[in-house]
Design an enzyme around this catalytic site. Structure first.
Site, PDB file in Angstrom:
ATOM      1  N   HIS A  68     -19.977   9.299   9.974  1.00  0.00           N
ATOM      2  CA  HIS A  68     -20.566  10.227   9.005  1.00  0.00           C
ATOM      3  C   HIS A  68     -21.786   9.590   8.343  1.00  0.00           C
ATOM      4  CE1 HIS A  68     -18.714   8.019   5.676  1.00  0.00           C
ATOM      5  NE2 HIS A  68     -17.499   8.240   6.159  1.00  0.00           N
TER       6      HIS A  68
ATOM      7  N   HIS B  87     -21.572   5.872   7.141  1.00  0.00           N
ATOM      8  CA  HIS B  87     -21.660   4.819   8.169  1.00  0.00           C
ATOM      9  C   HIS B  87     -23.110   4.656   8.637  1.00  0.00           C
ATOM     10  CE1 HIS B  87     -17.485   6.587   8.973  1.00  0.00           C
ATOM     11  NE2 HIS B  87     -17.284   5.434   8.361  1.00  0.00           N
TER      12      HIS B  87
ATOM     13  N   CYS C  38      -1.681   0.542   1.630  1.00  0.00           N
ATOM     14  CA  CYS C  38      -2.444   1.768   1.915  1.00  0.00           C
ATOM     15  C   CYS C  38      -2.942   1.694   3.349  1.00  0.00           C
ATOM     16  CB  CYS C  38      -3.628   1.926   0.957  1.00  0.00           C
ATOM     17  SG  CYS C  38      -4.731   3.262   1.481  1.00  0.00           S
TER      18      CYS C  38
ATOM     19  N   CYS D 295      -6.825   2.051   3.696  1.00  0.00           N
ATOM     20  CA  CYS D 295      -7.571   0.803   3.470  1.00  0.00           C
ATOM     21  C   CYS D 295      -7.100  -0.290   4.423  1.00  0.00           C
ATOM     22  CB  CYS D 295      -7.365   0.273   2.057  1.00  0.00           C
ATOM     23  SG  CYS D 295      -7.960   1.303   0.740  1.00  0.00           S
TER      24      CYS D 295
ATOM     25  N   CYS E   7      -3.050   5.239  -3.734  1.00  0.00           N
ATOM     26  CA  CYS E   7      -4.136   4.266  -3.616  1.00  0.00           C
ATOM     27  C   CYS E   7      -5.326   4.793  -4.406  1.00  0.00           C
ATOM     28  CB  CYS E   7      -4.504   4.093  -2.147  1.00  0.00           C
ATOM     29  SG  CYS E   7      -6.140   3.424  -1.906  1.00  0.00           S
TER      30      CYS E   7
ATOM     31  N   HIS F  95      -8.219   5.961  -1.804  1.00  0.00           N
ATOM     32  CA  HIS F  95      -7.984   7.122  -0.938  1.00  0.00           C
ATOM     33  C   HIS F  95      -7.258   8.275  -1.633  1.00  0.00           C
ATOM     34  CE1 HIS F  95      -9.069   4.216   2.213  1.00  0.00           C
ATOM     35  NE2 HIS F  95      -9.455   5.288   2.866  1.00  0.00           N
TER      36      HIS F  95
ATOM     37  N   LYS G  42     -16.786   8.699  -3.396  1.00  0.00           N
ATOM     38  CA  LYS G  42     -17.316   8.099  -2.174  1.00  0.00           C
ATOM     39  C   LYS G  42     -17.156   9.077  -1.018  1.00  0.00           C
ATOM     40  CE  LYS G  42     -16.288   4.463   1.143  1.00  0.00           C
ATOM     41  NZ  LYS G  42     -15.091   4.237   1.935  1.00  0.00           N
TER      42      LYS G  42
ATOM     43  N   LYS H  36     -14.057  10.299   5.248  1.00  0.00           N
ATOM     44  CA  LYS H  36     -13.698  11.286   6.262  1.00  0.00           C
ATOM     45  C   LYS H  36     -13.000  12.487   5.641  1.00  0.00           C
ATOM     46  CE  LYS H  36     -14.055   7.655   9.335  1.00  0.00           C
ATOM     47  NZ  LYS H  36     -13.664   6.262   9.371  1.00  0.00           N
TER      48      LYS H  36
END
Ligand code: MSP
Length: 540
Positions: A31, A34, A140, A143, A163, A166, A314, A317
């Site tokens: 995405h 990255h 997690c 992570c 987490c 996430h 952040k 995905k």
């Protein structure tokens, strides 16, 4: 590197400028986040290549661990099949599309990696750096990391913990594992950070790591025995290596560690590990400690970039904008894409993407300031000199100001992009120069001077157009690392190569400010429009 800690000086000198990106999990497609890091590394390495340095740019994929295994299972294929498909159909094609000039692409399932990883951990085991113990704690899978109490949020029920990265429930993991004696490295790490103040950048990232290491470091669980998608421990094959310990080693296995000593000596230690700030501790704490334990030199710098954000979080995905990198490149073009994120977001800080901001920068900076300058100059050389670049005949103060402006832009951009990884600042300096050249043309009014047929008038017109074209020659070189296709088009339109200046890729930062490199007599043609008018924004 300062020489207080012995591990910092044991390596052979490394003449190559070696930059790495994180290796990406292939549980899904790449995405914008990255691509952000990968483009930054590409620009950095292209800049250094253009300095004439030997450069090595590494990217790749992280293919082991529970996250990948579960994704493959959910899709009814083996983990290896899943990784092969994603790498070939999604990751490599995107990097090619974005013109990423990586020198190698490492996959952690490749034997060249797994063999070396086994040797590396066996060596640590033999040295007594790894021991067997038990561990239980919240884990997690997103992570791929055990979490500390402070890193958890309350979930829906009294027992459930989430987490904090996430926002998904953590799992309780209880296993007999092997441990790396990370706790023994706290003082050595602190000593190393103190001796190498530039090791972790930016300063906020460095402070965060210092605070973390100043507390007591815990030993690190480095194996798993409840699943088998990983590198088996050579001395106990019921265990696979913890995915992060396997993944971090890509930086040395790809560089020839244990397989090609000569190449390894040339490449290692890496010049820069680019990482997202979320994976800073792995790179600035665990990785250096592992290298110290193995007696290998440490990387020179770990530079953390900020996050691309969506709705204050952040981009990941699970909360994508719904916009893939290719949606943006098909609208704005690959070069504008490469430019935009680096120009708009100061490296190291978080930033958001918006169509409006991208459109505004495309229109004002790329199309108007830069693209129009290139086409106006080519059009005037065509109109007034039949497309043959005239020699400059009467340089004066105005021309000197342009030359000074160029020298300043080169010095600033070289420092900011090449050394400080301040891409936004470096690009701002280059575009400041572009603005200056636009201003020069506006002031000199070549279209008025063109009406004066006298020898003096022609000489003045020649000087103005030579100054503008020569400025564009330098701009093409300066923007080549960021926008390689556009720079190439400009190079062609200036007739630079045919006039004897050589290929654009052969130009160096050291000579870019040498005034007068573009030979008079070059054939200047209008060429393609560099930044065409944008179509309507596609419907969401
Ligand atoms: N596989 C590990 C890295 C191992 S390196 C030895 C991993 N992979 S990841 O695919 O989840 O993310 C890797 C990196 O992608 C991040 O650290 C960061 O560099 C980049 N980014 C992912 N999301 C991002 C944003 N939203 N914004 C900016 N960069 C982001 O972690």
């Amino acid at each position: 590197m300062a020489a207080t800690a012995d591990h910092s000086t044991t390596g052979a000198s490394a003449p190559a400028y070696y930059v790495s990106t994180p290796i990406y999990y292939v549980n899904d497609r790449p995405h914008l986040g990255h691509a952000y890091t990968t483009v930054a590394g590409d620009v950095l390495t292209r800049w250094h290549r253009q300095r004439g340095e030997k450069v090595w740019y590494l990217t790749g994929t992280d293919e082991h661990g529970q996250k990948i295994m579960r994704t493959a299972e959910a899709n009814g294929v083996s983990p290896q099949e899943w990784c092969d498909k994603l790498v070939e159909e999604a990751w490599k094609p995107l990097w090619e599309h974005l013109e990423i000039a990586n020198d190698d692409f490492i996959r952690t399932t490749q034997q060249r990696h797994t063999d070396r990883v086994q040797e590396f951990v066996q060596d640590l085991y033999d040295k007594g750096e790894i021991y067997k113990g038990g561990y239980s704690g919240p884990y997690c899978v997103g992570c791929e990391e055990f979490k500390l109490p402070a890193e958890l949020l309350d979930g829906a029920t009294a027992d459930e913990k989430l987490c904090s990265v996430h926002k998904k429930p953590v799992e309780w993991l209880e296993e007999e594992n092997y441990f790396f004696r990370l706790s023994a490295y706290g003082p050595k790490l602190l000593e190393f950070y103190a001796a190498n103040p530039d090791f972790i950048q930016p300063a906020t990232a460095r402070n965060e790591v210092l605070r973390f290491v100043e507390q007591d470091l815990k030993d690190l669980s480095i194996s798993r025995s409840t699943f088998n998608w990983g590198v088996p421990l050579p001395w106990d094959e019921k265990h696979v290596l913890y995915v992060w310990v396997d993944a971090l080693q890509n930086y040395i296995t790809a560089a020839g560690y244990g397989s090609d000593p000569e190449r390894f000596a040339e490449l290692w230690p890496a010049s820069v590990h680019l990482v997202g700030k979320d994976i800073l501790r792995f790179h600035a704490v665990i990785w250096p400690a592992m290298l110290m334990a193995a007696g290998l030199p440490l990387p020179k710098r770990v530079v953390a970039n900020g996050w691309l954000m969506v709705g204050g979080e952040k981009m990941s995905k699970s909360n994508l904008t719904g916009i893939a990198p290719t949606d943006l490149t098909s609208h704005f073009g690959v070069d504008a894409y490469r430019y935009y994120f680096l120009r708009a977001i100061p490296f190291g800080t978080d930033g958001s993407f918006s169509w409006e901001d991208f459109t505004a920068r495309y229109t004002s900076e790329l199309a108007n300031d830069f693209g129009n300058l290139a086409s106006r100059v080519a059009a005037m050389v065509g109109k007034y000199f039949d497309g043959v670049l005239p020699a400059s005949a009467s340089d004066g103060e105005a021309e000197q100001a342009v030359k000074d402006g160029l020298a300043k832009a080169v010095e600033t951009a070289d420092r900011k992009i090449g050394e400080e990884l301040d891409f936004a600042g470096g690009l701002a300096a280059i575009f400041e120069f572009v603005k200056q050249v636009n201003g020069y043309i506006t002031e000199q009014e070549p279209w008025k001077v063109a009406k004066d047929d006298s020898e003096e008038g022609r000489a003045r017109l020649a000087t103005i157009l030579y100054t503008a074209a020569e400025s564009l020659r330098a701009t093409a070189v300066l923007l080549n690392p960021v926008m390689p296709s556009t720079a190439e088009k400009l190079w062609t339109s200036l007739g630079a190569e045919a006039a004897g200046l050589g290929a654009l890729s052969a130009q160096t930062v050291a000579t870019v400010a040498d005034w007068g490199r573009l030979p008079a007599g070059a054939t200047v043609t209008k060429g393609e429009i560099l930044f065409p008018r944008l179509e309507e924004k596609p419907a969401a």
